[in-house]
Design a protein around this motif. Structure first.
Motif, PDB file in Angstrom:
ATOM      1  N   PRO A 194       0.838  -1.204   0.000  1.00  0.00           N
ATOM      2  CA  PRO A 194       0.000   0.000   0.000  1.00  0.00           C
ATOM      3  C   PRO A 194       0.875   1.257   0.000  1.00  0.00           C
ATOM      4  CG  PRO A 194      -0.730  -1.559   1.665  1.00  0.00           C
ATOM      5  CD  PRO A 194       0.579  -2.068   1.144  1.00  0.00           C
ATOM      6  N   TYR A 195       0.355   2.351  -0.429  1.00  0.00           N
ATOM      7  CA  TYR A 195       1.034   3.651  -0.483  1.00  0.00           C
ATOM      8  C   TYR A 195       2.245   3.651  -1.416  1.00  0.00           C
ATOM      9  CZ  TYR A 195      -1.964   4.527   3.483  1.00  0.00           C
ATOM     10  OH  TYR A 195      -3.057   4.651   4.288  1.00  0.00           O
ATOM     11  N   GLY A 245      12.406   7.237   0.636  1.00  0.00           N
ATOM     12  CA  GLY A 245      12.398   6.914   2.060  1.00  0.00           C
ATOM     13  C   GLY A 245      11.534   5.696   2.267  1.00  0.00           C
ATOM     14  N   THR A 246      11.547   5.195   3.489  1.00  0.00           N
ATOM     15  CA  THR A 246      10.738   4.011   3.773  1.00  0.00           C
ATOM     16  C   THR A 246       9.375   4.437   4.288  1.00  0.00           C
ATOM     17  OG1 THR A 246      12.817   3.055   4.480  1.00  0.00           O
ATOM     18  CG2 THR A 246      10.840   1.775   4.929  1.00  0.00           C
ATOM     19  N   MET A 247       8.357   3.800   3.750  1.00  0.00           N
ATOM     20  CA  MET A 247       7.008   4.078   4.232  1.00  0.00           C
ATOM     21  C   MET A 247       6.828   3.442   5.607  1.00  0.00           C
ATOM     22  SD  MET A 247       4.803   5.848   2.521  1.00  0.00           S
ATOM     23  CE  MET A 247       4.738   6.686   0.938  1.00  0.00           C
ATOM     24  N   PRO A 248       6.073   4.103   6.502  1.00  0.00           N
ATOM     25  CA  PRO A 248       5.828   3.527   7.823  1.00  0.00           C
ATOM     26  C   PRO A 248       5.116   2.175   7.713  1.00  0.00           C
ATOM     27  CG  PRO A 248       4.887   5.741   7.644  1.00  0.00           C
ATOM     28  CD  PRO A 248       5.412   5.387   6.302  1.00  0.00           C
ATOM     29  N   ALA A 249       5.181   1.395   8.795  1.00  0.00           N
ATOM     30  CA  ALA A 249       4.547   0.070   8.817  1.00  0.00           C
ATOM     31  C   ALA A 249       3.053   0.177   8.521  1.00  0.00           C
ATOM     32  CB  ALA A 249       4.749  -0.573  10.186  1.00  0.00           C
ATOM     33  N   ASN A 269       5.289  12.897   3.768  1.00  0.00           N
ATOM     34  CA  ASN A 269       6.685  13.360   3.758  1.00  0.00           C
ATOM     35  C   ASN A 269       7.529  12.582   2.754  1.00  0.00           C
ATOM     36  OD1 ASN A 269       7.918  15.477   5.239  1.00  0.00           O
ATOM     37  ND2 ASN A 269       7.132  14.539   7.123  1.00  0.00           N
ATOM     38  N   VAL A 270       7.383  11.257   2.803  1.00  0.00           N
ATOM     39  CA  VAL A 270       8.153  10.394   1.888  1.00  0.00           C
ATOM     40  C   VAL A 270       7.813  10.745   0.437  1.00  0.00           C
ATOM     41  CG1 VAL A 270       8.463   8.017   1.084  1.00  0.00           C
ATOM     42  CG2 VAL A 270       8.396   8.503   3.542  1.00  0.00           C
TER      43      VAL A 270
END
Ligand SMILES: [Zn+2]
Length: 643
Positions: free
Chosen positions: A79-80, A101-105, A323-324
């Motif tokens: 997702p995302y 960047g890494t997407m949050p969990a 942000n990412v």
């Protein structure tokens, strides 16, 4: 009782934010796939045309299945993440666009996705400001435009715009710049939590004797708003006369309202300059690029939940995701100032200050852009690693120009001409920002400059419009010093009054190679003659052209009937505009070079003085007069001269 609680439960599920992802088609073929874990566990069968991008609401573990070149493929998607189908082997493959960047969990994402509901953005229209059309007429037009824009948004990201009302407003004449006008609009129309207030102004942002635009970019600034989810949006109705450009302009500004920034991709409505004439081309698909589509999808999911009214209400995890994405957009297009501004809004955790208008100008061109990166698209989803399907070419190092010292003429006519010349420079800079293979060139570039000059000249005081257009174009498209260093003081002084030496250097560095009938020299002859006709008169300008050709017959270049034809066509444009000033309005919607200059391919050129004398005699000779008559006939047969 049971029924009521069931309904309540259903409503709750329907409004909880879902995760989103985008899938686009950057291959040349129509692709079809099945996407599961969307909307109540259903499986969705989707077909995307080439160039089509869509947003999907998904649950935590969406799965895609498709067939390409006889092979079945099935992947779990994140997702995302934006995905695109790109050419691979004999078919196509799916790839994820690498993010900065890494997407949050994904813990917060529901295990089952809610139904694929449409989100409605309510808008109220405010027109009439300087609009000569009747209230019924503008309201009808604006409503139709919103209906058409809704079609695009609904198909791409399940967003609808609903017009809930309309009213008139009148701006303060003291407000001159788009940002000042927005402030004025926001002070007169109270912000509503229920709808977005969309104001239209038909005012020209330049009044007699005043130089209002502080930068040339402001001359092409189509709209103004206060960052994502701001309650007011202002649009300049008469910055273009093309209805399809107005449509894209509206898509562009509404997308800004929903969080989108600019894209380097010229095939989306988020390109910096939507007034570049592309809207009228069939192959251009109005809408958003995959990254901005995802950004808009995230903002809309937050709105759908009903608890978010502005950036300060976003949850921490949403803030991180945006942000990412904004950082990714910034890497892809470093010249755009908007991602930085939007990141600041996210992190300030507060609303944009009252009166603070975001600068939605086209980005400033930096001295160089070595930080420009390609869109990296690794095979995140697919087993095979395939090449980057569509990679915007890195922006090449831009020509360096020394400090540009502006001149500041006090004469209103000179000021009007100056506005056109400066807007051509600004336009040329925008073109230079585009990837090389997508830049307008030759005749198309000239047509674009002519349109720009017509749009800007149309905003000038009426008595100066023709001069602004013709002389502005003559100076603006000439990279020689034939006007600047002209032996006639009246020409020389005028050119130097409207453009300083450093501005001349800046313009020439960015101008590119505008042509007419694919020849640079014909373009120069045409625009210079048109300008000279406006300064000196038609007869004198023709005489100058003839003298030049006769002098050339003694030089290696020789006498050219093609050059002379371009001269006469340029002068004819002046004569036509003098008779019919309204023709300039038509040019604002675009004009083709072939409408301005006839074909000259069969006209004799490179005649030495000796040969000229032998074949045509003196200028009074009937043979020469016949040749001139032929040229005049070609010029008067042009569609533009028949109007
Ligand atoms: Zn914009």
């Amino acid at each position: 009782m049971f029924r009521i609680s069931f309904a309540a439960l259903f409503l709750f599920v329907a409004t909880a934010p879902a995760a989103v992802l985008t899938i686009g088609n950057m291959s040349q073929k129509t692709v079809t796939f099945k996407l599961s874990s969307v909307g109540q566990g259903q499986e969705l069968e989707v077909s995307l045309e080439p160039g089509e991008h869509r947003l999907f609401q998904v649950a935590r573990t969406p799965v895609i299945a498709y067939e390409s070149a006889g092979k079945a493929a099935r992947f779990q998607l994140d997702p995302y993440t934006p995905y695109v189908f790109a050419p691979a082997g004999d078919g196509f493959g799916l790839q994820g666009i690498e993010l900065a960047g890494t997407m949050p969990a994904t813990d917060d994402i529901p295990a089952t996705a809610p139904s694929d509901a449409v989100y409605t953005v309510k808008v109220k229209l405010f027109g009439g400001d300087g609009d000569v059309r009747s209230n019924e007429l503008w309201e009808k037009l604006f409503r139709e435009r919103f209906a058409s824009v809704t079609e695009t948004f609904e198909k791409q990201c399940r967003v609808k715009f609903e017009v809930v009302g309309s009213a008139e407003w009148t701006s303060d004449p003291a407000a001159k710049l788009p940002a000042e006008l927005l402030k004025d609009f926001a002070s007169k129309v109270p912000a509503s939590a229920d709808y977005l207030s969309v104001g239209f102004t038909s005012r020209t942002l330049l009044n007699k004797g005043q130089e209002l635009a502080k930068t040339p970019e402001q001359l092409i600034q189509a709209g103004c708003l206060r960052g994502p989810l701001g309650r007011h949006l202002l649009l300049r109705e008469y910055i273009t006369r093309s209805e399809s450009a107005r449509l894209e302009m509206l898509i562009h500004e509404l997308a800004h309202h929903l969080g989108a920034v600019h894209s380097q991709d010229l095939n989306t409505s988020m390109r910096v300059n939507v007034l570049d004439g592309r809207s009228d081309r069939k192959e251009v698909r109005a809408g958003l690029d995959p990254l901005n589509l995802l950004v808009v999808g995230i903002w809309v999911e937050q709105l759908r939940g009903g608890k978010v009214r502005g950036p300060s209400d976003l949850s921490e995890v949403t803030r991180q995701r945006l942000n990412v994405l904004y950082k990714t957009l910034q890497n892809v297009y470093p010249e755009d100032t908007l991602p930085t501004a939007f990141i600041a809004v996210l992190n300030k955790k507060e609303k944009a200050e009252p009166g603070e208008a975001f600068n939605l100008n086209p980005p400033q061109i930096a001295g160089n852009s070595s930080s420009g990166q390609n869109l990296k698209i690794p095979a995140k989803a697919g087993p095979e690693r395939v090449k980057v399907p569509v990679s915007p070419e890195p922006i090449e190092a831009l020509p360096s120009v020394g400090p540009v010292v502006p001149v500041n003429p006090s004469d209103p006519r000179e000021q009007s001409i100056r506005q056109v010349v400066r807007s051509i420079t600004a336009r040329a800079k925008l073109h230079r920002q585009q990837p090389k293979d997508q830049r307008l060139r030759s005749d198309e570039l000239t047509a674009d400059f002519v349109q720009t000059a017509a749009v800007i000249a149309g905003q000038m005081p009426e008595q100066h419009r023709r001069s602004a257009f013709l002389i502005g174009l003559g100076i603006g498209l000439d990279d020689s010093k034939v006007l600047r260093d002209n032996p006639l003081p009246v020409v020389r002084q005028l050119c130097r009054a409207v453009e300083s030496d450093s501005e001349f250097g800046e313009r020439v560095a960015f101008l590119g190679t505008p042509t007419m009938r694919y020849r640079r020299d014909l373009c120069q002859h045409y625009v210079v003659s048109a300008a000279l006709a406006d300064i000196l008169g038609a007869k004198e300008a023709e005489a100058v052209g003839m003298t030049k050709e006769l002098l050339d017959s003694r030089k290696p270049s020789g006498f050219s009937f093609a050059d002379l034809c371009a001269d006469y066509a340029g002068v004819a444009l002046f004569t036509k505009l003098k008779e019919q000033p309204k023709l300039l309005d038509q040019f604002q919607a675009g004009v083709r070079v072939s409408e301005l200059l006839p074909s000259v391919a069969d006209l004799p050129e490179g005649l030495t003085f000796k040969r000229f004398l032998a074949e045509y005699g003196t200028p009074e000779d009937p043979r020469f007069q016949k040749a001139i008559g032929d040229i005049r006939q070609r010029v008067s047969a042009l569609s533009v001269n028949k109007k």
